[in-house]
Every structure is written in structure tokens, then in C-alpha cells.
Enzyme design. Structure first.
Site, PDB file in Angstrom:
ATOM      1  N   LYS A  14      -7.689 -55.072   6.398  1.00  0.00           N
ATOM      2  CA  LYS A  14      -6.922 -53.901   5.942  1.00  0.00           C
ATOM      3  C   LYS A  14      -5.417 -54.182   5.968  1.00  0.00           C
ATOM      4  CE  LYS A  14      -8.498 -50.931   9.036  1.00  0.00           C
ATOM      5  NZ  LYS A  14      -9.368 -51.755   9.869  1.00  0.00           N
ATOM      6  N   ARG A  89      -9.547 -42.196  11.773  1.00  0.00           N
ATOM      7  CA  ARG A  89     -10.586 -43.018  12.378  1.00  0.00           C
ATOM      8  C   ARG A  89     -11.731 -42.177  12.942  1.00  0.00           C
ATOM      9  NH1 ARG A  89      -7.139 -47.745  13.771  1.00  0.00           N
ATOM     10  NH2 ARG A  89      -8.434 -49.452  14.517  1.00  0.00           N
ATOM     11  N   ARG A 128      -7.601 -64.682  15.416  1.00  0.00           N
ATOM     12  CA  ARG A 128      -6.332 -64.209  14.845  1.00  0.00           C
ATOM     13  C   ARG A 128      -5.156 -64.506  15.780  1.00  0.00           C
ATOM     14  NH1 ARG A 128      -5.836 -58.138  12.714  1.00  0.00           N
ATOM     15  NH2 ARG A 128      -6.343 -57.537  14.856  1.00  0.00           N
ATOM     16  N   ARG A 161      -3.211 -60.948  20.011  1.00  0.00           N
ATOM     17  CA  ARG A 161      -3.087 -59.550  20.399  1.00  0.00           C
ATOM     18  C   ARG A 161      -3.987 -59.294  21.605  1.00  0.00           C
ATOM     19  NH1 ARG A 161      -3.831 -55.700  15.149  1.00  0.00           N
ATOM     20  NH2 ARG A 161      -5.149 -54.579  16.611  1.00  0.00           N
ATOM     21  N   ARG A 172     -14.399 -52.743  20.160  1.00  0.00           N
ATOM     22  CA  ARG A 172     -13.751 -52.119  18.993  1.00  0.00           C
ATOM     23  C   ARG A 172     -14.754 -51.975  17.843  1.00  0.00           C
ATOM     24  NH1 ARG A 172      -8.951 -55.976  17.946  1.00  0.00           N
ATOM     25  NH2 ARG A 172      -8.397 -54.589  16.244  1.00  0.00           N
TER      26      ARG A 172
HETATM   27  P1  AMP Z   1      -5.384 -51.236  14.629  1.00  0.00           P
HETATM   28  O1  AMP Z   1      -4.138 -52.022  14.623  1.00  0.00           O
HETATM   29  O2  AMP Z   1      -5.496 -50.264  13.466  1.00  0.00           O
HETATM   30  O3  AMP Z   1      -6.615 -52.075  14.782  1.00  0.00           O
HETATM   31  O4  AMP Z   1      -5.302 -50.285  15.927  1.00  0.00           O
HETATM   32  C1  AMP Z   1      -5.241 -50.838  17.217  1.00  0.00           C
HETATM   33  C2  AMP Z   1      -5.674 -49.796  18.245  1.00  0.00           C
HETATM   34  O5  AMP Z   1      -4.792 -48.666  18.197  1.00  0.00           O
HETATM   35  C3  AMP Z   1      -7.070 -49.217  18.054  1.00  0.00           C
HETATM   36  O6  AMP Z   1      -8.073 -50.040  18.613  1.00  0.00           O
HETATM   37  C4  AMP Z   1      -6.931 -47.886  18.804  1.00  0.00           C
HETATM   38  O7  AMP Z   1      -6.965 -48.064  20.205  1.00  0.00           O
HETATM   39  C5  AMP Z   1      -5.519 -47.473  18.443  1.00  0.00           C
HETATM   40  N1  AMP Z   1      -5.508 -46.664  17.200  1.00  0.00           N
HETATM   41  C6  AMP Z   1      -4.898 -46.978  16.027  1.00  0.00           C
HETATM   42  N2  AMP Z   1      -5.098 -46.023  15.106  1.00  0.00           N
HETATM   43  C7  AMP Z   1      -5.866 -45.074  15.698  1.00  0.00           C
HETATM   44  C8  AMP Z   1      -6.437 -43.843  15.274  1.00  0.00           C
HETATM   45  N3  AMP Z   1      -6.269 -43.398  14.012  1.00  0.00           N
HETATM   46  N4  AMP Z   1      -7.171 -43.132  16.162  1.00  0.00           N
HETATM   47  C9  AMP Z   1      -7.338 -43.558  17.431  1.00  0.00           C
HETATM   48  N5  AMP Z   1      -6.844 -44.713  17.893  1.00  0.00           N
HETATM   49  C10 AMP Z   1      -6.124 -45.483  17.043  1.00  0.00           C
END
Ligand code: AMP
Length: 215
Positions: A14, A89, A128, A161, A172
Site C-alpha cells: 500500500k 481499519r 523490509r 521497523r 498484525r
Molecule cells: P501501518 O504503517 O499502516 O502498517 O500502521 C502501523 C501500526 O499503526 C498498525 O499496526 C497499528 O498499530 C497502527 N495503526 C495505523 N493505522 C491505524 C488505524 N487506522 N487503526 C488502528 N491502528 C492503526
């Protein structure tokens, strides 16, 4: 102008697609994950709260996320469209997003769902590495940097990360299946979903998204 959401499991690509799409469509890329990481880096209260959940691979509570996303969407640069990445999400978040957009008198064009099978996701995420300085993304197996641990673009240090460690990655993916997959039906019912096979490779996936957005 596009108003769209990129849906899909962690590791589906994404972020990579978003970076190209915002250039093509000239709209802001809104990643709630990036907003949280920025807050963690700056040591804010929000960052401290979010980090507890992120390090375990859990979702940050809805109420916290919804305010952050809608505040961002209220800014002027979103008047002519936006690309949401990692938000919504949960079905609750999606409902709140629809409510918010309705009040603003706009709606989503399409929701792009990029799907990739679980084993491939684990390989992509655990491999990654991200540049600390410019955020460029690499993979130790598929897209290695020229020099190990060093960014090709800016010579910054590459790091993993915290939530890309295997145990967190597995959680996740589980959290995605349980809490985010129901969104696929939510958007299908309202005829907004476009499903794309994320195994097809960056270029093909990009072309298919552009075709789906039709602009
Ligand atoms: P991402 O970079 O989108 O993979 O987000 C990393 C982490 O941030 C996720 O695993 C969640 O812990 C948190 N996070 C990001 N966006 C959301 C969301 N819309 N709702 C809840 N947690 C989020």
C-alpha cells in the site's frame, strides 16, 4: 481528483503504491501509521499511547485514530482529493469516515483492496528495511540496497521497523484478518470495492489501480 482508500494487509504494498499514486493524482497521502510514527519520533503524548499498541501489532483504539484522521482530512490540501493508506481499519472507523465525508458533502470514489497471501506477507515484512532519513523502503531479499544497511537515495542508515519483527508481523496479519477484512464486505455491499492481486508486481498493480480509478 481522487478520493480513495487503499485497503489490504500489512505488506501488500500500500505504501509503495501510495507514493506513486499521489504523484500521479497530486493529492495528499494520508497514512495513519506514518502519523503515529512521526509522533513516536517526536515523543508526543499521542505517540506514547500509540506505541504500546503498535509494538504488539495491535490496532490503536478507534477513537484515537478517527480524530487524527478526520482532523487531517479537514485541512485545505484535502479539498481536491486524498489517498488514505491504513485508514479505515475497522468497520466502525469506516462508518465514521462515511459520516464525516457526508457532512463535508463528498464521498469516496473507490476503495482499492490489494490482497497478498500470508506467507508472502511474512517474507516481505520481515525482510523490509526502511531509511531512517528519507523513509525509502527496501527488502533484503527482493529489493536490496546496493550497500548493506545504507540507503541508495540519500546514504542514510537503514533500519527494521519495530513492528516488522516476525512475532509482531504474525499478529498484525491476524489482526488484519479479524478486524479489517470485514471492511471488504462493507465496501462491496455499497459497490465501491476494486480487488487487485498484489502478487502481480509493482508495475502491474499500479496500472490496475489507475485503470480502476479511471482518471
Ligand atoms: P501501518 O504503517 O499502516 O502498517 O500502521 C502501523 C501500526 O499503526 C498498525 O499496526 C497499528 O498499530 C497502527 N495503526 C495505523 N493505522 C491505524 C488505524 N487506522 N487503526 C488502528 N491502528 C492503526
Amino acid at each position: 481528483m481522487v478520493r480513495t482508500v487503499l485497503l489490504g494487509p500489512p505488506g501488500a504494498g500500500k505504501g509503495t503504491q501510495a507514493a506513486r499514486l499521489v504523484e500521479k493524482y497530486n493529492v495528499p497521502h494520508i497514512s495513519t501509521g506514518d502519523i503515529f510514527r512521526e509522533n513516536i519520533k517526536n515523543g508526543t503524548e499521542l505517540g506514547k499511547k500509540a506505541q504500546e499498541y503498535m509494538n504488539k501489532g495491535e490496532l490503536v483504539p478507534d477513537d484515537l485514530v478517527i480524530d487524527i484522521a478526520t482532523d487531517r482530512l479537514k485541512r485545505d490540501d484535502c479539498k481536491n482529493g486524498f489517498l488514505l493508506d491504513g485508514f479505515p481499519r475497522t468497520v466502525y472507523q469506516a462508518e465514521k469516515l462515511d459520516e464525516f465525508l457526508k457532512k463535508e458533502g463528498v464521498s469516496l470514489d473507490k476503495v482499492i483492496d490489494i490482497e497478498v497471501e500470508d506467507q508472502e506477507l511474512v517474507d516481505r515484512l520481515t525482510g523490509r528495511r526502511v531509511c531512517k532519513s528519507c523513509g525509502a523502503s527496501y527488502n533484503v531479499k527482493n529489493i536490496p540496497p546496493k550497500e548493506e544497511g545504507v540507503c541508495d537515495k540519500c546514504h542514510g542508515d537503514l533500519e527494521q521497523r519495530a513492528d516488522d519483527k516476525e512475532e509482531t508481523v504474525l499478529n498484525r496479519i491476524k489482526v488484519y484478518t479479524e478486524q479489517t477484512m470485514p471492511l471488504v464486505d462493507y465496501y462491496k455491499k455499497t459497490d465501491r470495492l476494486v480487488e487487485i492481486d498484489g502478487a502481480l508486481g509493482l508495475e502491474v498493480v499500479f496500472q490496475q489501480i489507475v485503470e480502476a480509478l479511471g482518471k
